[in-house]
Enzyme design. Structure first.
Site, PDB file in Angstrom:
ATOM      1  N   ASN A   1      35.148  34.553  52.689  1.00 30.97           N
ATOM      2  CA  ASN A   1      35.678  35.325  51.882  1.00 30.97           C
ATOM      3  C   ASN A   1      36.215  36.442  52.585  1.00 30.97           C
ATOM      4  O   ASN A   1      36.323  37.427  52.376  1.00 30.97           O
ATOM      5  CB  ASN A   1      34.482  35.853  50.729  1.00 30.97           C
ATOM      6  CG  ASN A   1      33.592  36.361  50.856  1.00 30.97           C
ATOM      7  OD1 ASN A   1      33.533  36.516  52.620  1.00 30.97           O
ATOM      8  ND2 ASN A   1      32.762  36.850  50.285  1.00 30.97           N
TER       9      ASN A   1
ATOM     10  N   ASP B   1      22.043  41.218  60.102  1.00 28.04           N
ATOM     11  CA  ASP B   1      21.670  41.663  58.210  1.00 28.04           C
ATOM     12  C   ASP B   1      20.407  40.756  58.041  1.00 28.04           C
ATOM     13  O   ASP B   1      20.086  39.833  58.723  1.00 28.04           O
ATOM     14  CB  ASP B   1      23.220  40.855  57.407  1.00 28.04           C
ATOM     15  CG  ASP B   1      23.243  39.583  58.330  1.00 28.04           C
ATOM     16  OD1 ASP B   1      22.302  38.939  59.100  1.00 28.04           O
ATOM     17  OD2 ASP B   1      24.454  39.689  57.466  1.00 28.04           O
TER      18      ASP B   1
ATOM     19  N   HIS C   1      34.014  37.795  55.228  1.00 29.00           N
ATOM     20  CA  HIS C   1      32.727  38.880  55.403  1.00 29.00           C
ATOM     21  C   HIS C   1      32.347  39.151  56.598  1.00 29.00           C
ATOM     22  O   HIS C   1      32.717  38.485  57.377  1.00 29.00           O
ATOM     23  CB  HIS C   1      31.577  38.724  54.031  1.00 29.00           C
ATOM     24  CG  HIS C   1      30.423  37.934  54.278  1.00 29.00           C
ATOM     25  ND1 HIS C   1      29.717  37.076  53.139  1.00 29.00           N
ATOM     26  CD2 HIS C   1      30.936  37.033  55.103  1.00 29.00           C
ATOM     27  CE1 HIS C   1      29.503  36.283  53.858  1.00 29.00           C
ATOM     28  NE2 HIS C   1      29.641  35.779  54.998  1.00 29.00           N
TER      29      HIS C   1
ATOM     30  N   GLU D   1      31.071  41.920  51.982  1.00 26.65           N
ATOM     31  CA  GLU D   1      31.636  41.289  50.825  1.00 26.65           C
ATOM     32  C   GLU D   1      33.028  42.538  51.401  1.00 26.65           C
ATOM     33  O   GLU D   1      33.407  43.977  51.567  1.00 26.65           O
ATOM     34  CB  GLU D   1      30.635  41.260  50.103  1.00 26.65           C
ATOM     35  CG  GLU D   1      29.369  40.832  49.791  1.00 26.65           C
ATOM     36  CD  GLU D   1      29.438  39.107  49.921  1.00 26.65           C
ATOM     37  OE1 GLU D   1      30.409  38.912  50.525  1.00 26.65           O
ATOM     38  OE2 GLU D   1      28.538  38.794  49.890  1.00 26.65           O
TER      39      GLU D   1
HETATM   40  P1  PGA Z   1      28.359  30.241  59.008  1.00 26.44           P
HETATM   41  O1  PGA Z   1      28.362  31.712  57.900  1.00 26.44           O
HETATM   42  O2  PGA Z   1      28.852  30.349  60.047  1.00 26.44           O
HETATM   43  O3  PGA Z   1      27.072  29.695  58.247  1.00 26.44           O
HETATM   44  O4  PGA Z   1      29.990  29.246  58.343  1.00 26.44           O
HETATM   45  C1  PGA Z   1      29.464  32.636  58.750  1.00 26.44           C
HETATM   46  C2  PGA Z   1      29.102  33.877  58.257  1.00 26.44           C
HETATM   47  O5  PGA Z   1      29.127  34.214  56.892  1.00 26.44           O
HETATM   48  O6  PGA Z   1      29.186  35.026  58.161  1.00 26.44           O
END
Ligand code: PGA
Length: 240
Positions: free
Chosen positions: A135, A66, A137, A142
């Site tokens: 959440n 992404d 994702h 999402e």
């Molecule tokens: P993080 O993010 O590694 O910074 O916890 C993970 C994500 O949101 O996919």
């Protein structure tokens, strides 16, 4: 599904080894990459092993999950910048072998279509690295993103904007949109490597791995993938 729970450094080391073994087996592997704090330690292991001559990325191609919409590549919060800083500039991968969706493309829908096409033309992703959001994702998919989604434009949720604001000077600067591989794109990868760290991820990884498969928890779809390795640190693994 293969599940490892252990020290954070062990997760980094073992996850890196899976990538190295994939590249040893197929030197021109197509690897899907992720940003965020979770994979940084694993990337450091890959850099170390590359410098030690244990693996070469010279024939590898990469596709990131992404990218934000509307911030320049040179912005320290862009995922392009993150990947240069945390991996690409320190390994022997050719500059034209790395791809991220272009969040500054004049036609974002067209960019999504062509990104999906480029992945297919490369022969498809051999191994996809993933983190998980609070959440549930994966990428920027999402909750309630359709399971059959391909690369698309995403409106970020408040919780994701909040979580990502730690990287920006203020929450107002966090982009409201991103481009993300879809859930179907991710599920098409031949192998998936999910890394999960920190006590704040204990609830969501429990739901994702042990709860029902539901679009409300996007990562729960991974239960249906035939070749997933999950590396969970001790803090995140307390409920598993
Ligand atoms: P993080 O993010 O590694 O910074 O916890 C993970 C994500 O949101 O996919």
């Amino acid at each position: 599904m293969k599940l490892f729970i252990g020290a954070s450094e062990e997760c980094d080391r073992k996850a890196a080894l899976e990538i190295v073994n994939q590249i040893k087996e197929k030197p021109d592997s197509v690897i899907g990459l992720a940003t965020g704090s979770t994979p940084v330690g694993m990337y450091q292991n890959l850099i170390r092993m590359n410098h030690a001559g244990e693996v070469s990325f010279f024939r590898v191609k990469t596709f990131n999950l992404d990218e934000y919409v509307g911030i320049p590549r040179a912005h320290p919060c862009s995922y392009y910048y993150f990947m240069q800083e945390n991996l690409f500039r320190d390994i022997d991968i050719p500059a034209d072998a790395v791809s991220l969706p272009n969040g500054n493309a004049p036609d974002l829908e067209e960019e999504c279509r062509s990104y999906e096409e480029k992945i297919a033309e490369s022969g498809g992703i051999d191994l996809q690295v993933l983190g998980i959001g609070h959440n549930g994702h994966i990428g920027f998919n999402e909750p309630n993103t359709p399971f059959d989604s391909v690369t698309h434009v995403v409106d970020l949720t408040e919780s994701t904007i909040q979580a990502n604001s730690r990287f920006f000077d203020s929450i107002d600067q966090v982009p409201r949109q991103a481009l993300s591989m879809g859930i179907k794109t991710i599920m098409h990868a031949r192998k998936i490597l999910l890394i999960v760290k920190g006590a704040d991820k204990a609830d969501i990884i429990y739901k994702a791995l042990r709860g029902p498969v539901t679009p409300e928890v996007p990562a729960s779809i991974l239960q249906l993938h035939p070749n997933v390795s999950v590396y969970v640190d001790n803090a995140a693994g307390v409920k598993l």
